[in-house]
Motif scaffolding. Structure first.
Motif, mmCIF file in Angstrom:
data_model
loop_
_atom_site.group_PDB
_atom_site.id
_atom_site.type_symbol
_atom_site.label_atom_id
_atom_site.label_comp_id
_atom_site.label_asym_id
_atom_site.label_seq_id
_atom_site.Cartn_x
_atom_site.Cartn_y
_atom_site.Cartn_z
ATOM 1 N N LEU A 150 -45.651 11.157 -12.604
ATOM 2 C CA LEU A 150 -46.474 10.530 -13.642
ATOM 3 C C LEU A 150 -46.864 11.599 -14.662
ATOM 4 O O LEU A 150 -47.311 12.677 -14.267
ATOM 5 C CB LEU A 150 -47.736 9.917 -13.032
ATOM 6 N N SER A 151 -46.673 11.289 -15.933
ATOM 7 C CA SER A 151 -46.966 12.330 -16.921
ATOM 8 C C SER A 151 -48.448 12.309 -17.279
ATOM 9 O O SER A 151 -49.057 11.251 -17.478
ATOM 10 C CB SER A 151 -46.091 12.160 -18.164
ATOM 11 N N LEU A 152 -48.980 13.517 -17.321
ATOM 12 C CA LEU A 152 -50.379 13.700 -17.677
ATOM 13 C C LEU A 152 -50.368 14.338 -19.060
ATOM 14 O O LEU A 152 -49.896 15.460 -19.213
ATOM 15 C CB LEU A 152 -51.006 14.637 -16.623
ATOM 16 N N ASP A 153 -50.856 13.613 -20.057
ATOM 17 C CA ASP A 153 -50.715 14.100 -21.428
ATOM 18 C C ASP A 153 -51.825 15.046 -21.866
ATOM 19 O O ASP A 153 -51.986 15.292 -23.056
ATOM 20 C CB ASP A 153 -50.657 12.905 -22.392
ATOM 21 N N TYR A 154 -52.604 15.538 -20.937
ATOM 22 C CA TYR A 154 -53.718 16.412 -21.292
ATOM 23 C C TYR A 154 -53.603 17.729 -20.537
ATOM 24 O O TYR A 154 -53.263 17.749 -19.357
ATOM 25 C CB TYR A 154 -55.053 15.730 -20.950
ATOM 26 N N SER A 155 -53.902 18.802 -21.249
ATOM 27 C CA SER A 155 -53.859 20.117 -20.605
ATOM 28 C C SER A 155 -55.127 20.284 -19.766
ATOM 29 O O SER A 155 -56.099 19.528 -19.919
ATOM 30 C CB SER A 155 -53.810 21.216 -21.663
ATOM 31 N N ARG A 156 -55.115 21.301 -18.926
ATOM 32 C CA ARG A 156 -56.287 21.614 -18.104
ATOM 33 C C ARG A 156 -57.530 21.806 -18.987
ATOM 34 O O ARG A 156 -58.599 21.277 -18.691
ATOM 35 C CB ARG A 156 -55.992 22.887 -17.314
ATOM 36 N N ASP A 157 -57.377 22.533 -20.102
ATOM 37 C CA ASP A 157 -58.532 22.787 -20.959
ATOM 38 C C ASP A 157 -59.018 21.520 -21.632
ATOM 39 O O ASP A 157 -60.226 21.305 -21.809
ATOM 40 C CB ASP A 157 -58.184 23.851 -22.013
ATOM 41 N N GLU A 158 -58.067 20.665 -22.031
ATOM 42 C CA GLU A 158 -58.477 19.391 -22.630
ATOM 43 C C GLU A 158 -59.244 18.544 -21.613
ATOM 44 O O GLU A 158 -60.269 17.934 -21.937
ATOM 45 C CB GLU A 158 -57.246 18.624 -23.137
ATOM 46 N N LEU A 159 -58.747 18.525 -20.375
ATOM 47 C CA LEU A 159 -59.436 17.752 -19.321
ATOM 48 C C LEU A 159 -60.841 18.296 -19.112
ATOM 49 O O LEU A 159 -61.808 17.547 -19.009
ATOM 50 C CB LEU A 159 -58.649 17.811 -18.004
ATOM 51 N N LYS A 160 -60.960 19.627 -19.105
ATOM 52 C CA LYS A 160 -62.274 20.242 -18.912
ATOM 53 C C LYS A 160 -63.241 19.836 -20.031
ATOM 54 O O LYS A 160 -64.413 19.562 -19.785
ATOM 55 C CB LYS A 160 -62.147 21.767 -18.877
ATOM 56 N N GLY A 161 -62.712 19.802 -21.250
ATOM 57 C CA GLY A 161 -63.531 19.425 -22.409
ATOM 58 C C GLY A 161 -64.022 17.980 -22.289
ATOM 59 O O GLY A 161 -65.202 17.683 -22.532
ATOM 60 N N ILE A 162 -63.110 17.090 -21.903
ATOM 61 C CA ILE A 162 -63.475 15.664 -21.758
ATOM 62 C C ILE A 162 -64.530 15.514 -20.652
ATOM 63 O O ILE A 162 -65.523 14.793 -20.804
ATOM 64 C CB ILE A 162 -62.224 14.815 -21.402
ATOM 65 N N ILE A 163 -64.306 16.219 -19.542
ATOM 66 C CA ILE A 163 -65.231 16.123 -18.398
ATOM 67 C C ILE A 163 -66.630 16.602 -18.806
ATOM 68 O O ILE A 163 -67.632 15.956 -18.513
ATOM 69 C CB ILE A 163 -64.675 16.935 -17.201
ATOM 70 N N GLN A 164 -66.673 17.713 -19.543
ATOM 71 C CA GLN A 164 -67.978 18.229 -19.972
ATOM 72 C C GLN A 164 -68.683 17.227 -20.882
ATOM 73 O O GLN A 164 -69.891 16.982 -20.753
ATOM 74 C CB GLN A 164 -67.800 19.579 -20.686
ATOM 75 N N GLU A 165 -67.900 16.611 -21.774
ATOM 76 C CA GLU A 165 -68.481 15.625 -22.687
ATOM 77 C C GLU A 165 -69.045 14.433 -21.899
ATOM 78 O O GLU A 165 -70.117 13.913 -22.226
ATOM 79 C CB GLU A 165 -67.377 15.159 -23.647
ATOM 80 N N LEU A 166 -68.306 14.022 -20.873
ATOM 81 C CA LEU A 166 -68.766 12.888 -20.058
ATOM 82 C C LEU A 166 -70.030 13.231 -19.274
ATOM 83 O O LEU A 166 -70.931 12.400 -19.136
ATOM 84 C CB LEU A 166 -67.670 12.462 -19.069
ATOM 85 N N ILE A 167 -70.087 14.467 -18.771
ATOM 86 C CA ILE A 167 -71.282 14.896 -18.031
ATOM 87 C C ILE A 167 -72.488 14.842 -18.977
ATOM 88 O O ILE A 167 -73.540 14.308 -18.635
ATOM 89 C CB ILE A 167 -71.088 16.321 -17.446
ATOM 90 N N ASP A 168 -72.296 15.346 -20.195
ATOM 91 C CA ASP A 168 -73.396 15.374 -21.167
ATOM 92 C C ASP A 168 -73.801 13.956 -21.578
ATOM 93 O O ASP A 168 -74.964 13.594 -21.532
ATOM 94 C CB ASP A 168 -72.984 16.169 -22.420
#
Ligand code: PLP
Length: 273
Positions: A62-80
């Motif tokens: 399954l292709s994941l279209d987000y890099s590790r750093d992009e995922l980290k950014g999204i996760i931080q935004e969701l936490i906030d």
């Protein structure tokens, strides 16, 4: 479920997230996920969970279209955005849509924020019962969304006053439905080495423990152990004092298990404050 999630490439109200009814996640039970905790607004062991999630995507084609750093950014935004001081983050990559309704498609990524309820204090103090079940999870090393057998069987374990199951096959134990399994015998801590999900909690418990063996473990050994416990993100370490009708050790929680739980909590505090 918290108010905001990530779906369709953006952060949206969780209630408006959608999935196509013909997604392989639904019609074939094909998809992957991962789940980690936030402690004091910090994602505990985030890199370890991202490693596993990225590896699961690769292994399931399954292709994941987000890099590790992009995922980290999204996760931080969701936490906030969700003010997720203590809670859970669930990343899901569905099997996607497929022409033949079978081959892996273009997976759809969702990230949800959730509140988290730990097992009761009584369970940590008195230990829990597991029901044995002859089974081994298919492609056990990948964190797929396929928990059909466990969900189906849960009616039985609840009826019999058990917390969960313990999977075994040909006399060997693998894991519980959503956690890894350990035994303690004469001060040595052992956990199965194969047909399991490589739990992130398991990994850290193994690092904290001094006298460890990672090897095949039989049901007989488990029943003759001094102590037993399960580990997972949502339980950390929960003592197991009974399998079916048989008590483990003296039927009470043991000092090695409780000491490891305390050490894990200390490490968590040091990392997240
Ligand atoms: N084994 C299975 C089948 C699981 O589903 C899980 C967690 O969901 C675990 C073990 C424990 O893994 P972790 O400690 O990473 O939560």
């Amino acid at each position: 479920m918290k108010p905001f999630c990530f779906a369709d490439g953006q952060i949206i109200p969780t209630e408006s997230a959608t999935i196509h009814p013909m997604d392989l996640g639904l019609i074939r039970g094909y998809g992957i996920f991962d789940f980690f905790r936030t402690v004091n607004y910090k994602a505990l062991f985030l890199d370890h969970y991202l490693d596993r999630f990225i590896a699961s995507a690769k292994k399931t084609y399954l292709s994941l279209d987000y890099s590790r750093d992009e995922l980290k950014g999204i996760i931080q935004e969701l936490i906030d955005k969700n003010d997720l001081k203590e809670g859970g983050i669930r990343m899901v990559l569905s099997g996607g849509m497929s022409e033949n309704h079978f081959s892996p498609g273009k997976g759809k990524l969702y990230i949800f924020a959730e509140s988290l309820i730990f097992p009761s204090q009584q369970k940590y103090e008195q230990g829990v019962k597991l029901l044995s079940l002859e089974y081994v999870r298919p492609i056990a090393e990948i964190k797929t969304t396929n928990y059909a057998l466990a969900v189906w069987h849960s009616a039985q374990w609840k009826q019999q006053g058990a917390e969960d199951v313990i999977y075994h096959l040909n006399g060997y134990i693998s894991e519980s439905s959503r956690s890894n399994f350990f035994i303690v015998k004469d001060g040595v801590i052992s956990t199965p080495d194969r047909h399991i999900l490589m739990g992130i909690t398991r990994k850290h418990i193994l690092e904290l423990a001094e006298n460890v063996e990672v090897r095949p473990i039989t049901m007989q050994e488990a029943l003759a152990a001094d102590e037993a416990f399960i580990t997972s993100t949502t339980k950390v370490l929960l003592p197991v004092t009974q399998i079916d009708d048989l008590k483990i050790g003296n039927g009470k929680t043991g000092p090695v298990s409780l000491d490891l739980l305390e050490r894990f909590k200390k490490m968590e505090k040091e990392l997240c404050g």
